[in-house]
Each structure stands twice: as C-alpha cells, then as structure tokens.
Scaffold this motif. Structure first.
Motif, PDB file in Angstrom:
ATOM      1  N   HIS A 459       0.687  -1.230  -0.091  1.00 58.33           N
ATOM      2  CA  HIS A 459       0.098  -0.066  -0.110  1.00 58.33           C
ATOM      3  C   HIS A 459       0.901   1.394   0.154  1.00 58.33           C
ATOM      4  CE1 HIS A 459      -4.163  -1.511   1.053  1.00 58.33           C
ATOM      5  NE2 HIS A 459      -3.443  -2.595   0.832  1.00 58.33           N
ATOM      6  N   CYS A 460       2.048   1.129   0.455  1.00 54.47           N
ATOM      7  CA  CYS A 460       2.881   2.238   0.540  1.00 54.47           C
ATOM      8  C   CYS A 460       4.232   2.060  -0.281  1.00 54.47           C
ATOM      9  CB  CYS A 460       3.121   2.984   1.830  1.00 54.47           C
ATOM     10  SG  CYS A 460       3.944   1.674   2.943  1.00 54.47           S
ATOM     11  N   ARG A 461       4.485   1.377  -1.199  1.00 52.99           N
ATOM     12  CA  ARG A 461       5.506   0.924  -1.988  1.00 52.99           C
ATOM     13  C   ARG A 461       6.043   2.333  -2.454  1.00 52.99           C
ATOM     14  NH1 ARG A 461       7.628  -3.781  -3.737  1.00 52.99           N
ATOM     15  NH2 ARG A 461       5.625  -4.599  -3.367  1.00 52.99           N
ATOM     16  N   THR A 462       7.439   2.582  -2.745  1.00 51.00           N
ATOM     17  CA  THR A 462       7.954   3.788  -3.129  1.00 51.00           C
ATOM     18  C   THR A 462       9.282   3.366  -3.736  1.00 51.00           C
ATOM     19  OG1 THR A 462       8.447   6.303  -2.660  1.00 51.00           O
ATOM     20  CG2 THR A 462       8.757   4.642  -1.012  1.00 51.00           C
ATOM     21  N   PRO A 463       9.982   4.107  -4.669  1.00 50.52           N
ATOM     22  CA  PRO A 463      11.344   3.885  -5.099  1.00 50.52           C
ATOM     23  C   PRO A 463      12.281   3.836  -3.872  1.00 50.52           C
ATOM     24  CG  PRO A 463      10.121   5.131  -6.588  1.00 50.52           C
ATOM     25  CD  PRO A 463       9.325   5.118  -5.686  1.00 50.52           C
ATOM     26  N   GLU A 464      13.254   2.956  -3.908  1.00 53.47           N
ATOM     27  CA  GLU A 464      14.225   3.002  -2.962  1.00 53.47           C
ATOM     28  C   GLU A 464      15.635   3.524  -3.362  1.00 53.47           C
ATOM     29  OE1 GLU A 464      16.290  -0.579   0.251  1.00 53.47           O
ATOM     30  OE2 GLU A 464      15.478  -1.021  -1.674  1.00 53.47           O
ATOM     31  N   GLU A 465      16.250   4.009  -2.409  1.00 52.45           N
ATOM     32  CA  GLU A 465      17.603   4.895  -2.794  1.00 52.45           C
ATOM     33  C   GLU A 465      18.531   4.036  -2.033  1.00 52.45           C
ATOM     34  OE1 GLU A 465      17.583   9.056  -2.692  1.00 52.45           O
ATOM     35  OE2 GLU A 465      15.762   9.092  -4.329  1.00 52.45           O
ATOM     36  N   PRO A 466      18.975   2.968  -2.454  1.00 48.90           N
ATOM     37  CA  PRO A 466      20.074   2.250  -1.284  1.00 48.90           C
ATOM     38  C   PRO A 466      21.424   2.799  -1.359  1.00 48.90           C
ATOM     39  CG  PRO A 466      19.135   0.686  -3.190  1.00 48.90           C
ATOM     40  CD  PRO A 466      18.648   2.040  -3.456  1.00 48.90           C
ATOM     41  N   ALA A 467      21.975   2.956  -0.139  1.00 51.99           N
ATOM     42  CA  ALA A 467      23.358   3.356  -0.253  1.00 51.99           C
ATOM     43  C   ALA A 467      24.342   2.786  -1.070  1.00 51.99           C
ATOM     44  CB  ALA A 467      23.913   3.337   1.396  1.00 51.99           C
ATOM     45  N   PRO A 468      25.331   3.564  -1.824  1.00 49.75           N
ATOM     46  CA  PRO A 468      26.187   2.845  -2.437  1.00 49.75           C
ATOM     47  C   PRO A 468      27.059   1.728  -1.577  1.00 49.75           C
ATOM     48  CG  PRO A 468      26.395   5.121  -2.763  1.00 49.75           C
ATOM     49  CD  PRO A 468      25.515   4.973  -1.482  1.00 49.75           C
ATOM     50  N   ALA A 469      27.259   1.867  -0.431  1.00 49.52           N
ATOM     51  CA  ALA A 469      28.055   0.540   0.218  1.00 49.52           C
ATOM     52  C   ALA A 469      27.161  -0.811   0.067  1.00 49.52           C
ATOM     53  CB  ALA A 469      28.178   0.987   1.425  1.00 49.52           C
ATOM     54  N   ILE A 470      25.597  -0.428   0.238  1.00 46.23           N
ATOM     55  CA  ILE A 470      24.853  -1.811   0.216  1.00 46.23           C
ATOM     56  C   ILE A 470      24.916  -2.285  -1.276  1.00 46.23           C
ATOM     57  CG2 ILE A 470      22.435  -2.286   0.313  1.00 46.23           C
ATOM     58  CD1 ILE A 470      22.078  -0.647   2.622  1.00 46.23           C
ATOM     59  N   ARG A 471      24.851  -1.571  -2.180  1.00 46.59           N
ATOM     60  CA  ARG A 471      24.827  -1.877  -3.719  1.00 46.59           C
ATOM     61  C   ARG A 471      26.355  -2.604  -3.932  1.00 46.59           C
ATOM     62  NH1 ARG A 471      21.327   0.047  -7.545  1.00 46.59           N
ATOM     63  NH2 ARG A 471      19.862   1.658  -6.842  1.00 46.59           N
ATOM     64  N   SER A 472      27.379  -2.090  -3.331  1.00 45.50           N
ATOM     65  CA  SER A 472      28.711  -2.703  -3.655  1.00 45.50           C
ATOM     66  C   SER A 472      28.854  -3.856  -2.823  1.00 45.50           C
ATOM     67  CB  SER A 472      29.782  -1.668  -3.157  1.00 45.50           C
ATOM     68  OG  SER A 472      30.856  -2.228  -3.286  1.00 45.50           O
TER      69      SER A 472
END
Length: 561
Positions: A459-472
C-alpha cells in the motif's frame, strides 16, 4: 445492496473520499443502493488487494450487509467529536469518518454485531451511514491524553489515587488483579495485539510510566503509555493468568496460559516477567495457529528445494537440521514438516522446550530440568516407544547431539534445530560439540539455514535509494531499481507487512560427506554445496529484492557472509 451472483459473493468497497461523499449524497437522497452498485468487489479480488489479513473485514461486511470502507485510503476527518463522542467510539469500537450532506459515516471494527450497529444512531447527533472498516479506522489506542484520562479513571475505580506510593497495595494485589476491570483491560490489550498480527506484547517500564508495545513483523510498534498504578495492576493480572507468584518482584518468572477471542478462537500465551531497575518488564508471546502455524506449501520453497525437502521427509532414517538465529522461523519450518509427516501411518514423537503448538496424532513432550527431564534423557526414553520420526526442539549440548546422531543411525528420522548462521557452519558446530566425524558422515542428510525477511507493504511502496555501500556489498549495479515502504496505516508506519522465510538448503552429497572431518573449513564445505546446486541465503534474498518483494536494505540485513 445489490445481490451477488450465487457462488461469487461481493461487497461494496468504498475506496476513497470521493466515493464516500457520493455515498453520503445517495443516503441523503434516500437511495443508497445505486451508489454502491459500481463498487462491488468479489472475495477473491479483495483477498488479492488486502491479503489474508483483510478477509475478516470483508466477510463481516458481507454478513452484516454493509459496505466496506478501505480505511488505508479514507482517513477520519478531525473535529467529529461534536457529532460522535470519542468515549462512545472507543466503547463501541467505532470511528466517525466523515460528516457531509446531513449524514455521518461511521466505521465499525470487524467483529461488531448488529446490536452495536443499531446503537450508533443513539450515540450520534446526525443520521448514521454505517460501514465496516477494512482495518482500524482510528488510532488503536487513542491520543496520549485519552490514555492518561482512561488510566486515571481505572486507577480511581480500583480504589487507588494516581501518583500515591503503593506501599499498602501488595496485600490487595491478588484481589485487585482478578477484578473485572483488569480482566477487561488485559482482554482488550491481547485482542488488539491479535488483530494487529503481533507476535509479542511488551510492557516496558520507564522513568515515569510504562510503555505498551507490540512486535509486528519483527518491528517494535509503540501503542500507548500506562501510568504506574494501572501498569502494576495489569502486570499482576497477567501473572495471575499465567499462574505466577504476584508477590514475587525480585526474580524472573515464566508461565503460560490460553486466551480465548470473542470469535471462540484460542490463542496460546507464553509469559515472561523480568525485574529491572525501573520496574517489572513483561513479554507475552502470542501463539496464534492461524497466523504462525504454516504448511509446507505456505513456506514457499522453490520447486527444486521442495522436491529435496520431500525427499528428506520420505527417508526412513537420517538427521535433518533447520538452523539460524533466534526468531528466524526454525520451529515454524519443523512444525510444517511434522504436519506433512503425520499424514503417513507412522509414529511421531517430539520433545520441545516448550511445546508451542499441539498437533493431533503426534505425542509431544516438554523438557523440565527441575525434575531432570532433558532433551537427552527424553531421547533415551523415546527410543523405547517405537518411533519412526523424532523431533528434538534444539541441539544444545554434546549429549543431546550425540543421542540425536545415534537415533538417526538406528533407523529413525530425526529433525532438530541448531543456532548457526549458515548450512556449512552447522557441520563445524556439530563437530565442535563433540560428535564423531564418522558418525556425522553416516547420519547427516540435510541442513536448511534460514532467516525471516520483512515484505514491503504493497500500500505504500515507493522507489528505494540504497546506499552505495549496500549496492557494492551485494554486487548490485547503479542502474538497478528497488522499492521500499514509506509507512502507512496498514503497516503501522513501518513500511513492511508480513514476513517470509529466505533460506539455503544443503543436501549432504558424497562430495560434502567426504569433507566432514575434524577441523574442516566451512568455506570449503560451502563451496562444495554451491557446486551441488545450493542457492545461498544472500542470493535468495537478493532475488526477492529484485522481484520487489523486499527492499535491498532488507536483503543486506539478512545476508550471510
């Protein structure tokens, strides 16, 4: 309301403020049915939209012949207390949503009967348009000032003056804790926890008051503050209910009980009371079979892993372990396996600490160290009862581990749990406990390591902006997109709704069996498992994040390095 097609019942669902206004206009004109004709939603469509947790509201609206209002999208407008008193709303479990066109829309909670709906018109000073709330339309526990006023009223009703010292209260504790006022307070708290799918209820002492919290989907969700006088009475009532010593305030105590909901459903309770410097802290674990007891199908294994688990359960002997940290769903997985196994004409025995759910057709036993009933002692006794399957709640020591392995080698299928982070480290842990390598090679057949991940609220899904460290750390490219929950009424502001297991299932292949030696390196065993087709926990969680079921931050949280 228009009649539904036989076999395909529908309910009118008011999904936004405009639809609610149109319905109130129709009510004022004396023709509400046409306004609801285009809002009919079938049962299956509502389940897909609201999930299993929303079905009680749909079924209740259908039973009462009332429209259902989606309170995740239709918020109560302020200032309606002049038309519908807040105190009456709390008593009737109803919330005024909107006043327009001479009518007042009032949403009742699922479970309210026709008598309560009829009473609404006597409480309000406007004509009522009743409907059923898809979830709690208003604040579950009122404003902080409402809570304080209610606590002070209860305290005075119990003959206590808020703010006074409680030196003389101890001799009246048992009597006070048994009075109807405190019974009702405890029932309302536990019922609210079950409605919100809480796994635990916490009463936590603070410097000036106590805080009531529910653990929902793994998150601690604050509910309200309680003044010390009322908190002491509630805690005493819980102690009486769990058959604990209400005069004991210095030592930890554990107890249990059964709580029956208004619909007749029974909820098992495990109560823990621990003294702290600020007062007694209470945790009540809710054992709701409808919420927590799952089948193999509901665990949602991949086709390959489901086939492997079926193969493990089809064995006449062997040692299968479910591992992971505390609260990762190990017992849920074992209970799902037991429910599948009991369909066969076999003898199943369990020894647990404690027995969480009672299963028909299975003999279950609880450990009791005070009378020397331990896991290892119970296993010895079980072997004389001709079992086919034995479930040991947890491998805690060398003796239990040795008995479990020996039982697996003498023609029994043994299921158990162990606190390790990955499937590969389970083998090294068993060797460290003193299990002989040659016995473990012969007995061990499979290991499932798992975690629980929190699913993103739809019901409240929204785009996520993960931290670069998490992506890495997870090897995710900068162009990959993920989603998270921002928080809404449906998910209590947490952004997550329900949980699911993420796991790695390691079959003990000949290549892995050959590595089971004292001092074996867990990394070598993990590599052998990957070569044999095992999908590791981190990869499984990342796959769920790419599907949009969980956030990337959640996948990072449960990673197994």
């Amino acid at each position: 309301m228009p009649s539904a097609t036989p076999g395909n019942p529908t309910v009118a669902v008011i999904g936004n403020v405009d639809q609610l206004d149109a319905y109130l206009v129709a009510c004022a004109a004396g023709r509400p049915e046409p306004a609801l004709a285009g809002l009919q939603v079938a049962q299956a469509a509502w389940r897909e939209r609201a999930g299993d947790g929303g079905m009680a509201a749909w079924e209740h609206a259908h039973r009462l012949g009332l429209p259902l209002v989606d309170t995740a999208r239709v918020a109560a407008e302020p200032g309606l207390g002049k038309h519908f008193p807040d105190a009456a709303g709390r008593r009737l479990r109803a919330t005024a949503l909107r006043s327009a066109h001479g009518y007042l829309a009032v949403a009742v909670e699922p479970g309210s009967d026709e008598a309560i709906v009829s009473t609404l018109g006597f409480v309000a000073n406007l004509p009522i348009a009743p409907m059923v709330a898809s979830e709690h339309a208003g604040d579950e526990h009122g404003s902080p000032q409402d809570d304080l006023d209610e606590d002070q009223r209860i305290a005075r009703q119990m003959g206590l003056e808020p703010g006074r010292a409680a030196q003389e209260r101890s001799r009246h504790d048992s009597e006070l804790a048994s009075r109807w006022t405190m019974i009702r307070a405890m029932r309302e708290t536990l019922s609210a926890a079950v409605r919100q799918r809480a796994s635990d209820v916490h009463i936590r002492p603070g410097a000036s008051d106590f805080e009531l919290l529910f653990r929902i989907d793994g998150n601690m969700v604050p509910q309200r503050h309680i003044i010390p006088e009322v908190a002491a009475l509630v805690i005493n009532r819980i102690k009486v209910f769990a058959q604990l010593d209400i005069a004991e305030h210095r030592r930890p105590q554990d107890g249990r009980g059964t709580f029956k909901l208004d619909d007749g459903r029974s909820i098992g309770l495990r109560v823990s009371v621990v003294p702290s410097v600020l007062g007694e802290s209470v945790v009540v674990r809710l054992l709701d079979t409808e919420e927590s007891l799952k089948t193999i199908e509901q665990i949602q294994l991949s086709p390959a892993d489901r086939a492997e688990l079926d193969d493990q359960m089809a064995r006449s002997h062997g040692f299968f372990l479910v591992t992971g940290p505390t609260g990762c769903g190990k017992s849920t997985t074992l209970y799902a396996m037991l429910q599948a196994l009991r369909r066969q004409p076999i003898n199943i025995l369990t020894v647990e600490d404690p027995v969480e759910y009672t299963l028909a057709g299975i003999r279950q036993m609880e450990v009791n160290p005070r009378i020397d009933v331990t896991f290892s002692n119970a296993l010895r006794s079980f072997l004389r009862h001709d079992p086919d399957v034995i479930m040991v709640g947890e491998i805690r020591d060398r003796e239990t581990a040795g008995m479990a392995v020996e039982s697996a080698l003498t023609g029994h299928l043994v299921l158990s749990t162990l606190h390790t982070n990955t499937a590969a480290t389970t083998v090294t842990r068993l060797l460290e406990l003193g299990v002989e390598a040659y016995l473990l090679r012969a007995a061990l057949t499979g290991i499932m390591a798992q975690r629980l991940v929190r699913l993103t609220c739809e019901h409240c899904r929204t785009p996520e902006e993960p931290a670069p460290a998490i992506r890495s750390a997870l090897g995710v490219g900068p162009d990959e997109e993920f989603t998270t929950g921002r928080g809404c009424a449906r998910c209590h502001g947490t952004g997550v709704f329900r949980r699911s297991a993420v796991y790695e299932l390691m079959r003990i292949t000949p290549a892995i069996r050959a590595l089971i030696e004292p001092g074996v390196d867990a990394d070598r065993m993990h590599a052998a498992a990957l070569a044999g087709g095992m999908v590791p926990i981190t990869e499984a969680a990342l796959r769920m994040a790419r599907q949009g079921r969980i956030s990337l931050a959640e996948a990072y949280r449960v990673r197994a390095d």
